[in-house]
Design an enzyme around this catalytic site. Sequence first.
Site, PDB file in Angstrom:
ATOM      1  NE  ARG A  49     -72.415  13.481 -10.982  1.00 52.54           N
ATOM      2  CZ  ARG A  49     -72.746  12.305 -10.505  1.00 52.54           C
ATOM      3  NH1 ARG A  49     -71.966  11.716  -9.614  1.00 52.54           N
ATOM      4  NH2 ARG A  49     -73.845  11.689 -10.900  1.00 52.54           N
ATOM      5  CE  LYS A  88     -73.688  10.875 -14.894  1.00 53.69           C
ATOM      6  NZ  LYS A  88     -75.094  11.053 -14.638  1.00 53.69           N
ATOM      7  CD  GLU A 118     -80.177  14.694 -19.568  1.00 52.38           C
ATOM      8  OE1 GLU A 118     -79.119  15.342 -19.617  1.00 52.38           O
ATOM      9  OE2 GLU A 118     -80.984  14.785 -18.601  1.00 52.38           O
ATOM     10  CE  LYS A 169     -75.476  14.719  -9.352  1.00 52.33           C
ATOM     11  NZ  LYS A 169     -75.789  15.920 -10.163  1.00 52.33           N
ATOM     12  CG  ASN A 224     -76.453  19.355 -13.038  1.00 53.34           C
ATOM     13  OD1 ASN A 224     -77.162  18.397 -13.337  1.00 53.34           O
ATOM     14  ND2 ASN A 224     -75.732  19.394 -11.941  1.00 53.34           N
ATOM     15  CG  HIS A 280     -84.038  20.192 -12.289  1.00 56.21           C
ATOM     16  ND1 HIS A 280     -82.917  19.973 -11.538  1.00 56.21           N
ATOM     17  CD2 HIS A 280     -84.155  19.112 -13.105  1.00 56.21           C
ATOM     18  CE1 HIS A 280     -82.366  18.817 -11.893  1.00 56.21           C
ATOM     19  NE2 HIS A 280     -83.095  18.288 -12.830  1.00 56.21           N
ATOM     20  CG  HIS A 292     -85.322  15.024 -16.722  1.00 55.19           C
ATOM     21  ND1 HIS A 292     -85.137  16.026 -15.794  1.00 55.19           N
ATOM     22  CD2 HIS A 292     -84.073  14.614 -17.069  1.00 55.19           C
ATOM     23  CE1 HIS A 292     -83.847  16.195 -15.569  1.00 55.19           C
ATOM     24  NE2 HIS A 292     -83.177  15.355 -16.331  1.00 55.19           N
ATOM     25  CG  HIS A 312     -79.903  19.327 -15.884  1.00 53.87           C
ATOM     26  ND1 HIS A 312     -79.304  19.358 -17.121  1.00 53.87           N
ATOM     27  CD2 HIS A 312     -80.210  18.018 -15.667  1.00 53.87           C
ATOM     28  CE1 HIS A 312     -79.252  18.124 -17.618  1.00 53.87           C
ATOM     29  NE2 HIS A 312     -79.797  17.301 -16.755  1.00 53.87           N
ATOM     30  NE  ARG A 351     -76.942   3.644   9.850  1.00 51.08           N
ATOM     31  CZ  ARG A 351     -77.000   2.840  10.912  1.00 51.08           C
ATOM     32  NH1 ARG A 351     -76.427   1.660  10.887  1.00 51.08           N
ATOM     33  NH2 ARG A 351     -77.613   3.253  12.001  1.00 51.08           N
ATOM     34  CD  GLU A 392     -73.434  18.449  -9.185  1.00 53.31           C
ATOM     35  OE1 GLU A 392     -74.017  17.435  -9.569  1.00 53.31           O
ATOM     36  OE2 GLU A 392     -73.978  19.566  -9.107  1.00 53.31           O
TER      37      GLU A 392
HETATM   38  P1  NAD Z   1     -89.014   7.576 -17.091  1.00 57.82           P
HETATM   39  O1  NAD Z   1     -88.275   6.703 -16.190  1.00 57.82           O
HETATM   40  O2  NAD Z   1     -90.263   8.184 -16.607  1.00 57.82           O
HETATM   41  O3  NAD Z   1     -89.306   6.777 -18.436  1.00 57.82           O
HETATM   42  C1  NAD Z   1     -90.032   7.412 -19.450  1.00 57.82           C
HETATM   43  C2  NAD Z   1     -91.258   6.596 -19.885  1.00 57.82           C
HETATM   44  O4  NAD Z   1     -90.841   5.543 -20.722  1.00 57.82           O
HETATM   45  C3  NAD Z   1     -92.042   5.958 -18.758  1.00 57.82           C
HETATM   46  O5  NAD Z   1     -93.402   6.020 -19.061  1.00 57.82           O
HETATM   47  C4  NAD Z   1     -91.573   4.515 -18.783  1.00 57.82           C
HETATM   48  O6  NAD Z   1     -92.507   3.638 -18.257  1.00 57.82           O
HETATM   49  C5  NAD Z   1     -91.369   4.300 -20.246  1.00 57.82           C
HETATM   50  N1  NAD Z   1     -90.374   3.287 -20.607  1.00 57.82           N
HETATM   51  C6  NAD Z   1     -89.140   3.156 -20.079  1.00 57.82           C
HETATM   52  N2  NAD Z   1     -88.436   2.246 -20.746  1.00 57.82           N
HETATM   53  C7  NAD Z   1     -89.258   1.739 -21.699  1.00 57.82           C
HETATM   54  C8  NAD Z   1     -89.091   0.768 -22.701  1.00 57.82           C
HETATM   55  N3  NAD Z   1     -87.921   0.166 -22.926  1.00 57.82           N
HETATM   56  N4  NAD Z   1     -90.150   0.486 -23.495  1.00 57.82           N
HETATM   57  C9  NAD Z   1     -91.327   1.133 -23.314  1.00 57.82           C
HETATM   58  N5  NAD Z   1     -91.526   2.110 -22.394  1.00 57.82           N
HETATM   59  C10 NAD Z   1     -90.501   2.399 -21.594  1.00 57.82           C
HETATM   60  O7  NAD Z   1     -88.097   8.800 -17.592  1.00 57.82           O
HETATM   61  P2  NAD Z   1     -86.564   8.952 -18.028  1.00 57.82           P
HETATM   62  O8  NAD Z   1     -86.574   9.979 -19.064  1.00 57.82           O
HETATM   63  O9  NAD Z   1     -85.932   7.651 -18.301  1.00 57.82           O
HETATM   64  O10 NAD Z   1     -85.884   9.512 -16.709  1.00 57.82           O
HETATM   65  C11 NAD Z   1     -86.184  10.792 -16.212  1.00 57.82           C
HETATM   66  C12 NAD Z   1     -85.780  10.849 -14.769  1.00 57.82           C
HETATM   67  O11 NAD Z   1     -84.377  10.643 -14.666  1.00 57.82           O
HETATM   68  C13 NAD Z   1     -86.061  12.171 -14.110  1.00 57.82           C
HETATM   69  O12 NAD Z   1     -86.669  11.951 -12.865  1.00 57.82           O
HETATM   70  C14 NAD Z   1     -84.692  12.785 -13.904  1.00 57.82           C
HETATM   71  O13 NAD Z   1     -84.638  13.622 -12.795  1.00 57.82           O
HETATM   72  C15 NAD Z   1     -83.843  11.570 -13.739  1.00 57.82           C
HETATM   73  N6  NAD Z   1     -82.437  11.772 -14.056  1.00 57.82           N
HETATM   74  C16 NAD Z   1     -81.526  11.389 -13.136  1.00 57.82           C
HETATM   75  C17 NAD Z   1     -80.188  11.529 -13.421  1.00 57.82           C
HETATM   76  C18 NAD Z   1     -79.183  11.024 -12.426  1.00 57.82           C
HETATM   77  O14 NAD Z   1     -77.985  11.310 -12.591  1.00 57.82           O
HETATM   78  N7  NAD Z   1     -79.571  10.272 -11.435  1.00 57.82           N
HETATM   79  C19 NAD Z   1     -79.765  12.064 -14.634  1.00 57.82           C
HETATM   80  C20 NAD Z   1     -80.733  12.438 -15.555  1.00 57.82           C
HETATM   81  C21 NAD Z   1     -82.066  12.285 -15.266  1.00 57.82           C
HETATM   82  N1  GLY Z   2     -77.130  14.116 -14.539  1.00 53.72           N
HETATM   83  C1  GLY Z   2     -76.207  14.915 -13.820  1.00 53.72           C
HETATM   84  C2  GLY Z   2     -75.243  14.154 -13.008  1.00 53.72           C
HETATM   85  O1  GLY Z   2     -75.246  12.954 -12.983  1.00 53.72           O
HETATM   86  O2  GLY Z   2     -74.439  14.747 -12.356  1.00 53.72           O
END
Ligand code: NAD
Ligand code: GLY
Length: 369
Positions: free
Chosen positions: A246, A232, A190, A148, A250, A257, A275, A253, A126, A242
């Site tokens: 917050r 942020k 972003e 998130k 988005n 999405h 993304h 988004h 949990r 949110e």
């Molecule tokens: P990702 O995690 O897939 O990374 C992108 C690519 O870069 C991958 O192939 C990874 O292996 C590679 N990589 C990462 N760091 C590296 C480094 N330092 N050197 C070499 N390669 C590297 O994608 P992302 O763009 O980081 O994240 C996208 C995800 O984040 C989506 O699923 C999205 O929904 C999520 N997201 C979440 C929030 C949140 O608030 N939680 C906000 C925005 C996005």
């Molecule tokens: N990336 C949107 C949020 O964190 O709310």
Amino acid sequence: MRHEAIRSVEVGGAAPYRIDIGPGLVYDGALLAQRVRGRHVLLASDSNVAPLYAAGVREALHAVRPELQIGTFVLPAGEESKTLAHFGDAIEALAALGATRDACVFALGGGVVGDLAGFAAACWMRGVDCVQLPTTLLAMVDSSVGGKTAVDIPQGKNLVGAFHPPRAVLADTDLLRTLPPRELRAGLAEVAKYGAIRDPLFFEWLHAERAALLAGDPAALAQAIARSCEHKAEIVERDPLEKGERALLNLGHTFGHAIEAEQGYGGMGNDNLNHGEAVAVGMVLAAKLSADLGLASAEDAARLAALLGAYGLPTRIPAGLAPEALLARMRLDKKNVAGRLRLVLWRGIGRAEVVPDVDEAAVLAVLKN
Ligand code: NAD
Ligand code: GLY
């Protein structure tokens, strides 16, 4: 050992934590160990990042806390791994480690690792601690901050998840040196979002500094990360779950999405948008829709498209995606209330707002153009 070039941003609220930004952080064993309350650490990463950095992190931690039991969990790289099945694998890894309630998950990777490992930390017993070690620009400016966590299901992005704030965020800017240029550009989408929703001066700066940012200039990137994290932090501190403002984070988004879900998740090694790219297209569509609805000027929409275009990001929906299918995906967005489309739109650069009950015909018209 704290380095002079480290900037810090505090996130307040019920579960406060610090975001540190700068070079060398993930190999600073003392800094890592400060965050570990118990004896168990699960180091979660992906198949691209783990070979580059996981051993160094593990050694740095062990040098300071030799008694720690450190398990490793490596996800196949890419959005297509952000699934319930791989979430189950992360839980299995925690079980195999014998992780107790004072365990800590280190999420070393981009948003995919951060979201999935963060969700595993939220669910194991949990809720155990999670330290975010973001390795992409996108993760440093957005996904590692604010708690998130989620995985995708075929019906849509991030539909299964939890709010679980990290115990700390260590954004080691040295790691951006190995980031593929396409992923750097995705992160800039972003970053541009913060200018678009609440900071016209930052928007101008992002335009003026576009060459330095695209070239991976460390000073420009550190400045962009710190400013983004300040924005942020301010928002999630006031609205962690949110319930209100917050949602402004988005912008674009809901469109983005829908594109991601409709094309099938992915980005590296195929033509699908990742993304950040999908968000770039989504922000342009949101700005166009705002102009069509008379909320904002078409000039501001063009300025946003120009900035994103200058970053080498896509600004149009990829060919082959049916507008009606995208609209159907948008109806499943988490922001919607009582079956009505609720979208983040804007009044112009720096002034976003949530608009309830957006006319579907207007949305469809933008998707068709
Ligand atoms: P990702 O995690 O897939 O990374 C992108 C690519 O870069 C991958 O192939 C990874 O292996 C590679 N990589 C990462 N760091 C590296 C480094 N330092 N050197 C070499 N390669 C590297 O994608 P992302 O763009 O980081 O994240 C996208 C995800 O984040 C989506 O699923 C999205 O929904 C999520 N997201 C979440 C929030 C949140 O608030 N939680 C906000 C925005 C996005
Ligand atoms: N990336 C949107 C949020 O964190 O709310």
